[in-house]
Design a protein around this motif. Structure first.
Motif, PDB file in Angstrom:
ATOM      1  N   ALA A 257       4.306 -11.475 -11.395  1.00 39.29           N
ATOM      2  CA  ALA A 257       4.379 -11.487  -9.942  1.00 39.29           C
ATOM      3  C   ALA A 257       5.422 -12.186  -9.802  1.00 39.29           C
ATOM      4  N   ASP A 258       5.832 -13.280 -10.784  1.00 37.91           N
ATOM      5  CA  ASP A 258       7.029 -13.824  -9.707  1.00 37.91           C
ATOM      6  C   ASP A 258       8.059 -13.331  -9.378  1.00 37.91           C
ATOM      7  N   ARG A 259       8.140 -11.906  -9.987  1.00 40.39           N
ATOM      8  CA  ARG A 259       9.515 -11.321  -9.608  1.00 40.39           C
ATOM      9  C   ARG A 259       9.707 -11.243  -7.882  1.00 40.39           C
ATOM     10  N   PHE A 260       8.418 -11.173  -7.542  1.00 39.75           N
ATOM     11  CA  PHE A 260       7.685 -10.684  -6.221  1.00 39.75           C
ATOM     12  C   PHE A 260       8.260 -11.875  -5.053  1.00 39.75           C
ATOM     13  N   ASP A 261       9.125 -11.550  -4.091  1.00 38.55           N
ATOM     14  CA  ASP A 261       9.175 -12.432  -2.452  1.00 38.55           C
ATOM     15  C   ASP A 261       8.622 -11.744  -2.061  1.00 38.55           C
ATOM     16  N   VAL A 262       7.482 -10.925  -1.759  1.00 40.28           N
ATOM     17  CA  VAL A 262       6.146 -10.445  -0.405  1.00 40.28           C
ATOM     18  C   VAL A 262       5.943  -8.988  -1.155  1.00 40.28           C
ATOM     19  N   VAL A 263       4.754  -8.221  -0.650  1.00 39.30           N
ATOM     20  CA  VAL A 263       4.352  -7.066  -1.371  1.00 39.30           C
ATOM     21  C   VAL A 263       4.189  -6.423   0.095  1.00 39.30           C
ATOM     22  N   PHE A 264       4.765  -5.260   1.001  1.00 42.99           N
ATOM     23  CA  PHE A 264       4.631  -4.644   2.106  1.00 42.99           C
ATOM     24  C   PHE A 264       3.527  -3.327   1.083  1.00 42.99           C
ATOM     25  N   THR A 265       2.595  -3.820   1.961  1.00 43.31           N
ATOM     26  CA  THR A 265       1.444  -2.064   2.250  1.00 43.31           C
ATOM     27  C   THR A 265       1.102  -1.512   2.834  1.00 43.31           C
ATOM     28  N   ASP A 266       0.494  -0.432   2.744  1.00 44.50           N
ATOM     29  CA  ASP A 266       0.331   0.658   3.238  1.00 44.50           C
ATOM     30  C   ASP A 266      -1.157  -0.261   3.434  1.00 44.50           C
ATOM     31  N   VAL A 267      -2.135   0.119   5.046  1.00 41.68           N
ATOM     32  CA  VAL A 267      -3.332  -0.134   4.858  1.00 41.68           C
ATOM     33  C   VAL A 267      -4.015   0.552   4.642  1.00 41.68           C
ATOM     34  N   VAL A 268      -3.959   2.573   4.961  1.00 48.80           N
ATOM     35  CA  VAL A 268      -4.829   3.480   4.820  1.00 48.80           C
ATOM     36  C   VAL A 268      -3.921   4.303   2.950  1.00 48.80           C
ATOM     37  N   MET A 269      -5.223   4.370   2.868  1.00 50.18           N
ATOM     38  CA  MET A 269      -4.501   4.627   0.900  1.00 50.18           C
ATOM     39  C   MET A 269      -5.525   5.216   0.426  1.00 50.18           C
ATOM     40  N   PRO A 270      -5.569   6.246  -0.330  1.00 55.18           N
ATOM     41  CA  PRO A 270      -7.075   6.506  -1.515  1.00 55.18           C
ATOM     42  C   PRO A 270      -7.296   5.705  -1.897  1.00 55.18           C
ATOM     43  N   GLY A 271      -8.281   5.362  -2.336  1.00 59.72           N
ATOM     44  CA  GLY A 271      -8.570   4.343  -2.945  1.00 59.72           C
ATOM     45  C   GLY A 271      -9.199   3.075  -2.097  1.00 59.72           C
ATOM     46  N   MET A 272      -9.062   2.133  -3.021  1.00 63.10           N
ATOM     47  CA  MET A 272      -7.693   0.459  -2.484  1.00 63.10           C
ATOM     48  C   MET A 272      -7.492   0.509  -1.672  1.00 63.10           C
ATOM     49  N   ASN A 273      -7.961   0.309  -0.075  1.00 67.24           N
ATOM     50  CA  ASN A 273      -7.040   0.360   0.964  1.00 67.24           C
ATOM     51  C   ASN A 273      -6.029  -0.794   0.974  1.00 67.24           C
ATOM     52  N   GLY A 274      -5.059  -1.623   1.911  1.00 73.44           N
ATOM     53  CA  GLY A 274      -3.840  -2.077   2.187  1.00 73.44           C
ATOM     54  C   GLY A 274      -4.630  -3.777   2.125  1.00 73.44           C
ATOM     55  N   ILE A 275      -5.649  -4.024   3.213  1.00 70.04           N
ATOM     56  CA  ILE A 275      -6.281  -5.053   3.312  1.00 70.04           C
ATOM     57  C   ILE A 275      -7.576  -5.434   2.088  1.00 70.04           C
ATOM     58  N   ASP A 276      -7.729  -4.284   0.855  1.00 72.22           N
ATOM     59  CA  ASP A 276      -8.698  -5.121   0.509  1.00 72.22           C
ATOM     60  C   ASP A 276      -7.602  -5.473  -1.088  1.00 72.22           C
ATOM     61  N   LEU A 277      -6.426  -4.713  -1.194  1.00 73.54           N
ATOM     62  CA  LEU A 277      -5.226  -5.127  -1.603  1.00 73.54           C
ATOM     63  C   LEU A 277      -4.383  -6.678  -1.257  1.00 73.54           C
ATOM     64  N   ALA A 278      -4.867  -6.385   0.686  1.00 70.61           N
ATOM     65  CA  ALA A 278      -3.834  -7.652   0.168  1.00 70.61           C
ATOM     66  C   ALA A 278      -5.027  -9.328  -0.218  1.00 70.61           C
ATOM     67  N   HIS A 279      -6.319  -9.048   0.198  1.00 74.04           N
ATOM     68  CA  HIS A 279      -7.333 -10.215  -0.036  1.00 74.04           C
ATOM     69  C   HIS A 279      -7.553 -10.349  -1.588  1.00 74.04           C
ATOM     70  N   ARG A 280      -7.263  -9.037  -2.416  1.00 73.51           N
ATOM     71  CA  ARG A 280      -6.442  -9.362  -3.929  1.00 73.51           C
ATOM     72  C   ARG A 280      -5.424 -10.518  -3.959  1.00 73.51           C
ATOM     73  N   ILE A 281      -4.401 -10.227  -3.492  1.00 76.07           N
ATOM     74  CA  ILE A 281      -3.020 -10.711  -3.501  1.00 76.07           C
ATOM     75  C   ILE A 281      -3.602 -12.149  -3.753  1.00 76.07           C
ATOM     76  N   ARG A 282      -3.910 -12.063  -2.346  1.00 71.72           N
ATOM     77  CA  ARG A 282      -4.527 -13.667  -1.808  1.00 71.72           C
ATOM     78  C   ARG A 282      -4.621 -14.460  -2.847  1.00 71.72           C
ATOM     79  N   ARG A 283      -5.891 -14.259  -2.920  1.00 71.68           N
ATOM     80  CA  ARG A 283      -7.235 -14.378  -4.532  1.00 71.68           C
ATOM     81  C   ARG A 283      -6.155 -14.717  -5.340  1.00 71.68           C
ATOM     82  N   ASP A 284      -5.486 -13.981  -5.772  1.00 71.78           N
ATOM     83  CA  ASP A 284      -5.328 -14.125  -7.537  1.00 71.78           C
ATOM     84  C   ASP A 284      -4.129 -14.244  -7.696  1.00 71.78           C
TER      85      ASP A 284
END
Length: 194
Positions: A112-139
């Motif tokens: 994860a340290d190689r990334f400076d920022v994550v740019f994600t779509d919100v509406v995706m199949p499976g886990m959506n971008g908001i849930d992904l963003a929360h997971r990234i914020r947590r981990d």
């Protein structure tokens, strides 16, 4: 205005929501009249405006050089993902493209340290971008996330939870500027120890 026959992951289906958004942003309105077996009529109302020749020409926003900043792009639509990664590469960003949240989490698990920022779509199949963003914020709480969506109704219902949002369709200038903004803001937070 957000009706589509396309399922999540089967294309954008953004036509009506984009027209609705443009009308509302312009101070206009859209009316829909639909009768089964007879069809549908859309009436678009826009406010009067001065002729473009009389308006002052705005200076285009300067492109922001990425200076090797590494961006994890999470986008399930192949055309949008290709556009985002190629455009960012031309601006000096290093990109890694994941087609869904699970792939993105796998990339983050590798390093994860190689990334400076994550740019994600919100509406995706499976886990959506908001849930992904929360997971990234947590981990990975120091890793900034920039959301992108053309489905304003999804965000109107739930909000952005404090994440920066880029509305689709977006320009290269808008994308570059917001990526720098979220990365710089996160860097300042780290320095200040928050």
């Amino acid at each position: 205005p957000f009706f589509t026959t396309k399922g999540v992951g089967q294309g954008t289906g953004l036509g009506l929501s984009q027209v609705f958004g443009f009308a509302k942003q312009s101070g206009g309105e859209i009316r829909v009249q639909s009768t089964v077996g007879q069809g549908t009529m859309f009436v678009l109302y826009l406010p009067r405006a001065e002729a473009a020749a009389h308006l002052p020409q705005a200076e285009p926003e300067p492109l922001v050089d990425g200076h090797g900043m590494c961006v994890l792009v999470v986008e399930d639509n192949a055309e949008v993902g290709t556009f985002a990664t190629q455009t960012l590469a031309e601006l000096g960003y290093v990109t890694v493209w994941a087609t869904n949240a699970e792939e993105a989490l796998s990339e983050l698990a590798k390093d994860a340290d190689r990334f400076d920022v994550v740019f994600t779509d919100v509406v995706m199949p499976g886990m959506n971008g908001i849930d992904l963003a929360h997971r990234i914020r947590r981990d990975h709480h120091d890793l900034p996330v920039l959301l992108a969506s053309g489905y304003s109704h999804v965000l109107a219902q739930n909000g952005t939870y404090g994440f920066e949002l880029l509305h689709k369709p977006y320009s290269v200038e808008q994308l570059s500027r917001l990526l720098r903004k979220v990365a710089t803001w996160q860097r300042r937070k780290r320095i200040m120890g928050r």
